[in-house]
Enzyme design. Structure first.
Site, PDB file in Angstrom:
ATOM      1  CD  GLU A  70      -2.884  -1.209   2.323  1.00 60.42           C
ATOM      2  OE1 GLU A  70      -2.325  -1.420   3.423  1.00 60.42           O
ATOM      3  OE2 GLU A  70      -4.106  -1.081   2.199  1.00 60.42           O
TER       4      GLU A  70
ATOM      5  CD  GLU B  38      -3.524  -6.149   4.221  1.00 63.05           C
ATOM      6  OE1 GLU B  38      -3.608  -6.892   3.221  1.00 63.05           O
ATOM      7  OE2 GLU B  38      -2.726  -5.203   4.296  1.00 63.05           O
TER       8      GLU B  38
END
Ligand code: NAI
Length: 697
Positions: free
Chosen positions: A105, A125
Site C-alpha cells: 500500500e 490482510e
C-alpha cells in the site's frame, strides 16, 4: 533509526530498516515522513527512492504494535501514503523480496515502482479477517485491473513481481529490472526526475466491462468458499467501491469496512491464531539466542502408523532418515505405506515424480542399532508400553553418540520415567505427533523435568523446519491436548445418559464448527483406545466417573470404522456414519437401568457443556504451568483437534463469550442432578479471572 536517509547525487534514498521485515511501526513511519520532508526541502535533491534493507521491501504493519495506540499514532499509514502521493518531487519505490500488506500500500502511494524479479507481492490482510486498510482495495484495482486485484485481495496469496509485470496494461510495476532493485530505481529516478505531472494511482480508473455481472458472480463464489468468515465478501464490496465510487469515497468505504471487521470475533480469532503461532515458539525461560544442536541425521524407531508418518516429515524437509524395526516384514510394511502415501500425492499432481524419488532416496532402513548410532536425533515410536519403551531407551543410552537428542512419541506415558531409563535425561524430550503424522500440523513438544534448554530450543526450531506448529507442554497425563479432550469426551458420555443421541451431539458440535463430533471421532480413532485408557484410569483414579455407554459399546465389539461398527454403522469401504438402532437401544437400556427419564437437551447446552469442559481443564493446565500461555492451548486445539479457526480456540472463545458467563453456565450445569457436581467446579484460575472481570488473554 528504523529508516535511514542519504543523498546519492541528486537522489535521496530512504531505506527502511526495521528487521525482520521492515514492519511499518510508528518509529519507521516517522523516519520515512521525516525523510520525505527533508528531501523536498533540499534543493539539491530531485527525486526520492524508498527501499527496504535486508530481506524485505516491507512486510506491512508491525505485528508487535497490533492493537496498541502506536499502531494508529500519526503519522499513521494512511497519512504517510498521502504525504508520499503529495510529494512535489517524484517518489520511486524499489521493490524486492517481500512487498506485502501495508508495504504494498505504501508503494502504491509512490509515483513509480521499480521491482526486482522474484519479489513476493501480496495483500494478505484477509488472512487475519480484515480488508487492506490503507488504500489497497482502492489502488490495486487501478493498477492491476479489477479481476487480478480482487483475486489477490480475496486470497491474500503472494504473486511474483515478474508475473504481475507481464500483465498487459498493468501499471503496478513501471520497470522490472534485472538484479538489484535499488540500483534500478536510482537509474529510473534519474530518468523521471524532471517529468511532470507526477502520476498518481488515485487518478487512474478501475474499470470492468461488465461490473454488475462480475461482482455478483464474485460475491457468490466468495461467499460459498468463505462460509464462516466475513472478510472475503467484504473484499469484494471494497473492490466494487473502487469501480463505482469516487476515489476518496472509496477510501472512506474501505476504512469503515476495515474498522467494522476489526471488531468481529472472526477477525479477533484469526489475529489471535496468527500471533499465537508466533508466540508458541517463545518459551518464557528459554532465551531466543539459546544455542541449538545440529540435526542433520534422524533415526526413527518403529515403522508403524506413527513412525512412517513422522519419517515423511523429515524426508520432505530434506533431512535423511534411518528407520529401525525388529523385523524385516515390519520395515517392508512401513516403507510400503510411505510409498503409497507419496504415490497418492504424485497421482494428485501435488508432488513431482523426481521429488518423490529424491525424498525416498534419503531413507534407509535397518534392524541394527549399529546403523543409527551416529544420528543427531532419534525419535522412538514403538508400542505404547512402558516395558517396551524402557528397553528401547536403555539401548539408545548405550549406543547413541553423546549429545544426540532422544525423543519419544509417547501419547500417554510419563516422559520423566522414560528419561530416567537413561543416564542422560537432559537429552530426552517428547515429540508428540498427531495422526496422520505426515498431515497433521500439530506437534506437542513435551518438556521433561530435566530436558535441557538447548534440546528444547533445537526441537522447537526443528518443528518449524518440518512445517509443524510446535507447542510446548509440561509432563502430565495426556499432555495438553488429550488431557483436555478426555473431559470433553466425559461430557459427551453424560449427555447420552441424560437423553441425547450420538448423532445429536455430533451434529450440534459440528454446527458449532468442529471438524468432527466426539462420536464420529471415536469411531475414526478406534473406541478401544479410550476403553484401554478408562481401564487404566479405573485403577489410578477410581473416583473419576464416566458414562458406561462407551464401555458397553466396546463390549459389543463396536470399535468403530475398523470393525465397521461403532457409535454408528458403516458399510464396507465407506466412511458414512449411519445412525445405529443397536446403539440407540443400548443407550436407552442403560438409561433405564440408571432410572433416568430422558429429557430433551438443546444444541446450545450440548455445545456449552462440551466446550466449557475443555475450557475448565485448560484453565487447570494453565494454572499448573503445563501450558505457559492460553494461546498455546488454543494453537493445540486449532491445529490438532479441529476446533473452528474462526472461533480462535477454546480459551479465546471463552474470552469472547466472557469468563463471567462461562462460570455462570457451569454453575447451572452443576445443579443438574445427573451431571457430576465436581466436574463443574470452576478451576480456581477461571473463577478468579471471572470474578475480576478479566480474560485468559
Ligand atoms: P504401531 O503399533 O502402529 O507401530 C509400532 C511399531 O513399533 C510397530 O511397527 C512395531 O513393530 C515397532 N516396534 C515395537 N517394539 C519395537 C522395538 N523394540 N524396536 C523397534 N521397533 C519396535 O503404533 P503407533 O500407532 O505408530 O504408535 C507408536 C507410538 O506413537 C506409541 O507410543 C503411541 O502411543 C504414539 N502415538 C500414536 C498415535 C496414533 O494415533 N496412532 C498418535 C500419537 C502418538
Amino acid at each position: 533509526m528504523t529508516a535511514s536517509y542519504e543523498v546519492r547525487g541528486a537522489i535521496a534514498v530512504i531505506t527502511m530498516n526495521n528487521p525482520p521485515v521492515n514492519g511499518l511501526g510508528y518509529a519507521t513511519r516517522c523516519a520515512i515522513a521525516e525523510g520525505v520532508d527533508r528531501a523536498n526541502a533540499d534543493a539539491a535533491v530531485k527525486a526520492i527512492v524508498i527501499t527496504g534493507a535486508g530481506r524485505a521491501f516491507s512486510g506491512g504493519a508491525d505485528i508487535r504494535e497490533f492493537g496498541s495506540p502506536k499502531a494508529i499514532a500519526e503519522p499513521n499509514l494512511l497519512s504517510l501514503i498521502l504525504q508520499l502521493e503529495a510529494s512535489a518531487k517524484p517518489v520511486v519505490a524499489a521493490l524486492h523480496s517481500v512487498v506485502m500488506g501495508g508495504g504494498l500500500e505504501l508503494s502504491l502511494g509512490c509515483h513509480y515502482r521499480v521491482a526486482a524479479p522474484g519479489a513476493q507481492i501480496a495483500l494478505p490482510e484477509v488472512k487475519i479477517g480484515l480488508v487492506p486498510g490503507a488504500g489497497g482495495t482502492q489502488r490495486l484495482p487501478r493498477v492491476l485491473g479489477v479481476e487480478t486485484a480482487l483475486n489477490m485481495i480475496v486470497s491474500g496469496e503472494p504473486v511474483k513481481s515478474e508475473v504481475l509485470a507481464a500483465i498487459p496494461g498493468q501499471k503496478l510495476i513501471d520497470k522490472l529490472v534485472d538484479g538489484d532493485a535499488l540500483a534500478g530505481a536510482l537509474a529510473f529516478a534519474a530518468e523521471v526526475a524532471d517529468k511532470r505531472p507526477l502520476p498518481r494511482v488515485r487518478d487512474l480508473k478501475a474499470k470492468h466491462a461488465n461490473a454488475d455481472g462480475y461482482f455478483a458472480f464474485a460475491r457468490n463464489t466468495v461467499k460459498a468458499m468463505a462460509k464462516n468468515f466475513p472478510a472475503p465478501a467484504k473484499c469484494v464490496d471494497c473492490v466494487e467501491a473502487a469501480v463505482k465510487m469516487k476515489f476518496d469515497d472509496g477510501m472512506r468505504f474501505e476504512r469503515d469496512t476495515f474498522m467494522a471487521l476489526m471488531l468481529t470475533p472472526e477477525s479477533k480469532a484469526l489475529r489471535h491464531a496468527f500471533l499465537g503461532e508466533r508466540a508458541a515458539s517463545k518459551i518464557p525461560d528459554v532465551p531466543e539466542d539459546t544455542p541449538q544442536r545440529k540435526v542433520e541425521k534422524v533415526a526413527i524407531i518403529g515403522a508403524g502408523t506413527m513412525g512412517g508418518g513422522i519419517s515423511m516429515n523429515f524426508l520432505n524437509a530434506g533431512i535423511p532418515v534411518t528407520i529401525l524395526e525388529m523385523k524385516q516384514e515390519a520395515l517392508d510394511r512401513g516403507v510400503g505405506v510411505m510409498r503409497k502415501n507419496y504415490e497418492a500425492q504424485v497421482k494428485k499432481g501435488k508432488l513431482k515424480q523426481d521429488k518423490y524419488e529424491q525424498r525416498m532416496g534419503l531413507l534407509k532402513t535397518t534392524l541394527s542399532y549399529e546403523d543409527i548410532k551416529d544420528a543427531d536425533m532419534v525419535i522412538e515410536a514403538v508400542f505404547e508400553e512402558m516395558g517396551v519403551k524402557e528397553k528401547v531407551f536403555k539401548t539408545l543410552d548405550e549406543v547413541m553418540k553423546p549429545g544426540a537428542i532422544l525423543a519419544s512419541n509417547t501419547s500417554t506415558l510419563d516422559l520423566n520415567k522414560i528419561a530416567a531409563f537413561t543416564k542422560r535425561p537432559q537429552d530426552v524430550i517428547g515429540t508428540h505427533f498427531f495422526s496422520p503424522a505426515n498431515v497433521m500440523k500439530l506437534l506437542e513438544v513435551v518438556r521433561g523435568e530435566k530436558t535441557a534448554k538447548d534440546v528444547l530450543a533445537t526441537v522447537m526450531a526443528l518443528g518449524k523446519k518440518i512445517k509443524k506448529t510446535a507447542v510446548v507442554s509440561g509432563v502430565c497425563d495426556g499432555f495438553i491436548g488429550n488431557r483436555m479432550i478426555e473431559q470433553y469426551s466425559r461430557q459427551a458420555g453424560f449427555l447420552l445418559d441424560e437423553g441425547a443421541t450420538p448423532q445429536q451431539v455430533d451434529k450440534a458440535i459440528e454446527k458449532f464448527g468442529f471438524a468432527m463430533g466426539p462420536f464420529r471421532m471415536g469411531d475414526l480413532a478406534g473406541n478401544d483406545i479410550g476403553w484401554a485408557i478408562r481401564k487404566r484410569r479405573a485403577v489410578e483414579h477410581p473416583d473419576m466417573k464416566y458414562s458406561k455407554t462407551a464401555d458397553l459399546l466396546c463390549e459389543m465389539g463396536r470399535y468403530g470404522q475398523k470393525t465397521q461398527a461403532g457409535w454408528y454403522d458403516y458399510q464396507a469401504g465407506k466412511r458414512d456414519a449411519i445412525p445405529s438402532k443397536v446403539v440407540t437401544d443400548m443407550i436407552e437400556k442403560h438409561r433405564a437401568s440408571l432410572g433416568i427419564t430422558p429429557r430433551k437437551i438443546s444444541d446450545d447446552e450440548i455445545v456449552q457443556r462440551l466446550v466449557y469442559a475443555l475450557v475448565n481443564e485448560g484453565a487447570r493446565i494453565l494454572e499448573e504451568g503445563i501450558a505457559s500461555k492460553a494461546s498455546d492451548i488454543d494453537m493445540i486445539y486449532l491445529t490438532g483437534y479441529g476446533f473452528p479457526l474462526w472461533r480462535g480456540g477454546p480459551m479465546c472463545y471463552a474470552d469472547t463469550v466472557g469468563l463471567f458467563n462461562v462460570v455462570h453456565a457451569m454453575k447451572r450445569f452443576a445443579q443438574n442432578p445427573r451431571d457430576d457436581q465436581a466436574f463443574w467446579q470452576p478451576a480456581p484460575l477461571l473463577a478468579k479471572l471471572a470474578a475480576e472481570g478479566k480474560s485468559f488473554s
